[in-house]
Motif scaffolding. Structure first.
Motif, PDB file in Angstrom:
ATOM      1  N   ARG A  33      25.769 -29.426  12.315  1.00  0.00           N
ATOM      2  CA  ARG A  33      25.379 -27.878  11.179  1.00  0.00           C
ATOM      3  C   ARG A  33      25.319 -27.859  10.146  1.00  0.00           C
ATOM      4  O   ARG A  33      25.996 -27.868   9.569  1.00  0.00           O
ATOM      5  CB  ARG A  33      25.539 -27.097  12.050  1.00  0.00           C
ATOM      6  CG  ARG A  33      24.640 -26.885  13.983  1.00  0.00           C
ATOM      7  CD  ARG A  33      25.650 -25.438  14.213  1.00  0.00           C
ATOM      8  NE  ARG A  33      25.245 -24.887  16.239  1.00  0.00           N
ATOM      9  CZ  ARG A  33      25.444 -24.330  16.842  1.00  0.00           C
ATOM     10  NH1 ARG A  33      26.870 -23.549  16.001  1.00  0.00           N
ATOM     11  NH2 ARG A  33      25.020 -23.951  18.313  1.00  0.00           N
ATOM     12  N   ASN A  34      24.714 -27.385   9.857  1.00  0.00           N
ATOM     13  CA  ASN A  34      24.444 -27.064   7.868  1.00  0.00           C
ATOM     14  C   ASN A  34      25.607 -25.926   8.145  1.00  0.00           C
ATOM     15  O   ASN A  34      25.365 -24.986   9.138  1.00  0.00           O
ATOM     16  CB  ASN A  34      23.236 -27.019   7.518  1.00  0.00           C
ATOM     17  CG  ASN A  34      22.142 -28.558   7.232  1.00  0.00           C
ATOM     18  OD1 ASN A  34      22.981 -29.660   7.456  1.00  0.00           O
ATOM     19  ND2 ASN A  34      21.061 -28.197   7.289  1.00  0.00           N
ATOM     20  N   SER A  35      25.810 -25.151   7.187  1.00  0.00           N
ATOM     21  CA  SER A  35      26.189 -23.928   7.115  1.00  0.00           C
ATOM     22  C   SER A  35      25.806 -23.524   5.527  1.00  0.00           C
ATOM     23  O   SER A  35      25.449 -23.991   4.633  1.00  0.00           O
ATOM     24  CB  SER A  35      28.022 -24.576   6.551  1.00  0.00           C
ATOM     25  OG  SER A  35      28.564 -24.832   6.062  1.00  0.00           O
ATOM     26  N   VAL A  36      26.444 -22.060   5.094  1.00  0.00           N
ATOM     27  CA  VAL A  36      26.194 -21.713   3.858  1.00  0.00           C
ATOM     28  C   VAL A  36      27.281 -20.617   3.522  1.00  0.00           C
ATOM     29  O   VAL A  36      27.618 -20.131   4.481  1.00  0.00           O
ATOM     30  CB  VAL A  36      24.765 -20.820   4.562  1.00  0.00           C
ATOM     31  CG1 VAL A  36      23.269 -21.370   4.290  1.00  0.00           C
ATOM     32  CG2 VAL A  36      24.576 -19.410   4.923  1.00  0.00           C
ATOM     33  N   THR A  37      27.088 -20.252   2.025  1.00  0.00           N
ATOM     34  CA  THR A  37      27.486 -19.017   2.337  1.00  0.00           C
ATOM     35  C   THR A  37      27.000 -18.256   1.384  1.00  0.00           C
ATOM     36  O   THR A  37      26.448 -18.081   0.336  1.00  0.00           O
ATOM     37  CB  THR A  37      29.330 -20.368   0.535  1.00  0.00           C
ATOM     38  OG1 THR A  37      28.420 -20.101  -0.405  1.00  0.00           O
ATOM     39  CG2 THR A  37      30.014 -21.127   1.109  1.00  0.00           C
ATOM     40  N   VAL A  38      27.817 -16.539   1.589  1.00  0.00           N
ATOM     41  CA  VAL A  38      26.481 -15.484   1.066  1.00  0.00           C
ATOM     42  C   VAL A  38      28.079 -14.281   0.938  1.00  0.00           C
ATOM     43  O   VAL A  38      28.645 -14.478   1.358  1.00  0.00           O
ATOM     44  CB  VAL A  38      26.114 -15.125   2.413  1.00  0.00           C
ATOM     45  CG1 VAL A  38      24.822 -14.060   2.094  1.00  0.00           C
ATOM     46  CG2 VAL A  38      25.022 -15.622   3.257  1.00  0.00           C
ATOM     47  N   THR A  39      26.875 -14.236  -0.664  1.00  0.00           N
ATOM     48  CA  THR A  39      27.534 -13.280  -1.198  1.00  0.00           C
ATOM     49  C   THR A  39      27.311 -11.694  -1.086  1.00  0.00           C
ATOM     50  O   THR A  39      25.901 -12.146  -1.208  1.00  0.00           O
ATOM     51  CB  THR A  39      27.878 -13.641  -2.862  1.00  0.00           C
ATOM     52  OG1 THR A  39      28.327 -14.984  -3.219  1.00  0.00           O
ATOM     53  CG2 THR A  39      28.463 -12.517  -3.873  1.00  0.00           C
ATOM     54  N   THR A  40      27.984 -11.156  -0.858  1.00  0.00           N
ATOM     55  CA  THR A  40      28.412  -9.504  -0.726  1.00  0.00           C
ATOM     56  C   THR A  40      28.270  -8.611  -1.634  1.00  0.00           C
ATOM     57  O   THR A  40      28.865  -8.626  -2.955  1.00  0.00           O
ATOM     58  CB  THR A  40      27.857  -9.368   0.993  1.00  0.00           C
ATOM     59  OG1 THR A  40      30.144  -9.104   0.809  1.00  0.00           O
ATOM     60  CG2 THR A  40      28.034 -10.406   1.752  1.00  0.00           C
ATOM     61  N   PHE A  50      31.553 -14.440   3.016  1.00  0.00           N
ATOM     62  CA  PHE A  50      31.156 -14.882   3.605  1.00  0.00           C
ATOM     63  C   PHE A  50      30.477 -16.560   3.923  1.00  0.00           C
ATOM     64  O   PHE A  50      29.450 -16.753   3.390  1.00  0.00           O
ATOM     65  CB  PHE A  50      31.193 -14.305   4.881  1.00  0.00           C
ATOM     66  CG  PHE A  50      29.863 -13.996   4.979  1.00  0.00           C
ATOM     67  CD1 PHE A  50      28.273 -14.915   5.714  1.00  0.00           C
ATOM     68  CD2 PHE A  50      29.115 -12.425   5.014  1.00  0.00           C
ATOM     69  CE1 PHE A  50      27.420 -13.976   6.316  1.00  0.00           C
ATOM     70  CE2 PHE A  50      27.699 -12.702   4.804  1.00  0.00           C
ATOM     71  CZ  PHE A  50      27.187 -13.221   5.115  1.00  0.00           C
ATOM     72  N   GLU A  51      31.369 -17.199   4.404  1.00  0.00           N
ATOM     73  CA  GLU A  51      30.429 -18.249   5.191  1.00  0.00           C
ATOM     74  C   GLU A  51      30.308 -18.302   6.536  1.00  0.00           C
ATOM     75  O   GLU A  51      30.591 -17.812   7.545  1.00  0.00           O
ATOM     76  CB  GLU A  51      31.333 -19.611   5.058  1.00  0.00           C
ATOM     77  CG  GLU A  51      30.826 -20.997   5.146  1.00  0.00           C
ATOM     78  CD  GLU A  51      31.561 -22.053   4.980  1.00  0.00           C
ATOM     79  OE1 GLU A  51      31.572 -23.210   5.376  1.00  0.00           O
ATOM     80  OE2 GLU A  51      32.645 -22.142   4.231  1.00  0.00           O
ATOM     81  N   THR A  52      28.510 -18.881   6.948  1.00  0.00           N
ATOM     82  CA  THR A  52      27.975 -19.206   8.676  1.00  0.00           C
ATOM     83  C   THR A  52      27.397 -20.298   8.505  1.00  0.00           C
ATOM     84  O   THR A  52      27.231 -21.157   7.110  1.00  0.00           O
ATOM     85  CB  THR A  52      27.651 -17.759   8.913  1.00  0.00           C
ATOM     86  OG1 THR A  52      27.357 -17.252   9.963  1.00  0.00           O
ATOM     87  CG2 THR A  52      26.398 -17.527   8.429  1.00  0.00           C
ATOM     88  N   ILE A  53      27.006 -20.681   9.943  1.00  0.00           N
ATOM     89  CA  ILE A  53      25.719 -21.708  10.141  1.00  0.00           C
ATOM     90  C   ILE A  53      24.460 -20.998   9.339  1.00  0.00           C
ATOM     91  O   ILE A  53      23.926 -19.764   9.856  1.00  0.00           O
ATOM     92  CB  ILE A  53      26.058 -22.198  11.240  1.00  0.00           C
ATOM     93  CG1 ILE A  53      25.922 -21.361  12.699  1.00  0.00           C
ATOM     94  CG2 ILE A  53      27.341 -22.801  11.675  1.00  0.00           C
ATOM     95  CD1 ILE A  53      25.324 -21.846  13.615  1.00  0.00           C
ATOM     96  N   GLU A  54      23.951 -22.526   9.023  1.00  0.00           N
ATOM     97  CA  GLU A  54      22.739 -22.619   8.786  1.00  0.00           C
ATOM     98  C   GLU A  54      21.655 -21.059  10.238  1.00  0.00           C
ATOM     99  O   GLU A  54      20.780 -20.045  10.091  1.00  0.00           O
ATOM    100  CB  GLU A  54      22.366 -23.754   8.124  1.00  0.00           C
ATOM    101  CG  GLU A  54      20.507 -23.499   7.645  1.00  0.00           C
ATOM    102  CD  GLU A  54      20.158 -24.935   7.477  1.00  0.00           C
ATOM    103  OE1 GLU A  54      20.152 -24.761   6.655  1.00  0.00           O
ATOM    104  OE2 GLU A  54      19.981 -25.805   7.862  1.00  0.00           O
ATOM    105  N   GLU A  55      21.649 -21.367  11.110  1.00  0.00           N
ATOM    106  CA  GLU A  55      21.212 -20.651  11.773  1.00  0.00           C
ATOM    107  C   GLU A  55      21.017 -19.058  12.559  1.00  0.00           C
ATOM    108  O   GLU A  55      20.025 -18.859  12.452  1.00  0.00           O
ATOM    109  CB  GLU A  55      21.499 -21.508  13.565  1.00  0.00           C
ATOM    110  CG  GLU A  55      20.269 -22.736  13.678  1.00  0.00           C
ATOM    111  CD  GLU A  55      21.933 -23.978  13.456  1.00  0.00           C
ATOM    112  OE1 GLU A  55      22.720 -23.922  11.799  1.00  0.00           O
ATOM    113  OE2 GLU A  55      21.793 -25.464  14.048  1.00  0.00           O
TER     114      GLU A  55
END
Length: 234
Positions: A202-209, A214-219
């Motif tokens: 699974r691809n993952s992403v890091t998101v800046t809030t 946080f990091e989570t999977i693309e789905e």
């Protein structure tokens, strides 16, 4: 087949108390797959608009409830992420949005915002006649003549009446997204990095809030725009 569902085994997205009673209503087949919440639960347990299945059926028979612009007659119709619920006689409109813990929650919106709905592209294929069919996260589809600008994980805003695409949000670094599942469900931020995993991983992403990263999977993320932030403040 039973019309009942044990509360202890319902999906985490269902906004019900698991230990109140043994059973709850079972969702019919339809959009959103197993995660879809029966409309009755939304009307009875979330909004407190009805006290029983009988009352819900009466309201639905009066065309008092619209989902994505269509009058619904089935109290077990599955309701899921980004659906638009409208109650014309009350002049009330809601968008289904991810809440804490991944539970579905209703965000009040105005009538204009309720005229269209968001959908995440999960598939793209050419169909007979040369057009392309885009499959959205809830299983619905829309067709376009040229799909070169559309990719999986992009989001579309579809007009509830005409079914036309009125906006397109590209899934890319810098895009505004909301997490719809996992421990960060409901959080909103911008994609900092997209990590592509070779093979079948699974691809993952890091998101800046506003509060960090946080990091989570693309789905688990869906691309949105600023119009989806602060709807309840309008």
């Amino acid at each position: 087949m039973s019309n009942h569902q044990k509360r202890l085994s319902v999906p985490n997205s269902w906004p019900v108390e698991r230990k109140e009673n043994t059973f709850t209503v079972k969702a019919d087949a339809g959009p959103h797959g197993e995660s879809g919440v029966p409309l009755l639960i939304v009307l009875r347990d979330v909004l407190d608009y009805v006290d029983s299945r009988k009352e819900a059926r009466y309201a639905l028979n009066q065309d008092a409830v619209l989902v994505n612009g269509d009058a619904i007659a089935d109290e077990a119709r599955p309701i899921g992420m980004f659906d638009i619920l409208a109650f014309p006689s009350r002049e009330e409109f809601f968008r289904v949005f991810p809440g804490e813990g991944g539970r579905l929650a209703l965000t009040p919106i105005d009538e204009e915002s309720g005229s269209s709905r968001l959908g995440k592209i999960t598939g793209k294929q050419q169909v007979s006649g040369g057009d392309f069919q885009l499959t959205l996260h809830d299983g619905t589809t829309t067709q376009v003549e040229d799909a070169s600008d559309y990719s999986a994980n992009d989001s579309l805003v579809v007009d509830n009446e005409t079914k036309d695409i009125v906006a397109h949000f590209t899934y890319e670094e810098g895009a505004l997204v909301t997490a719809v599942n996992g421990q960060h469900a409901g959080e909103i931020g911008e994609i900092d990095d997209i990590f592509v995993t070779p093979g079948s991983g699974r691809n993952s992403v890091t998101v800046t809030t506003d509060d960090g990263e946080f990091e989570t999977i693309e789905e688990y993320v869906v691309t949105i725009d600023e119009n989806f932030v602060g709807d309840d403040d309008e």
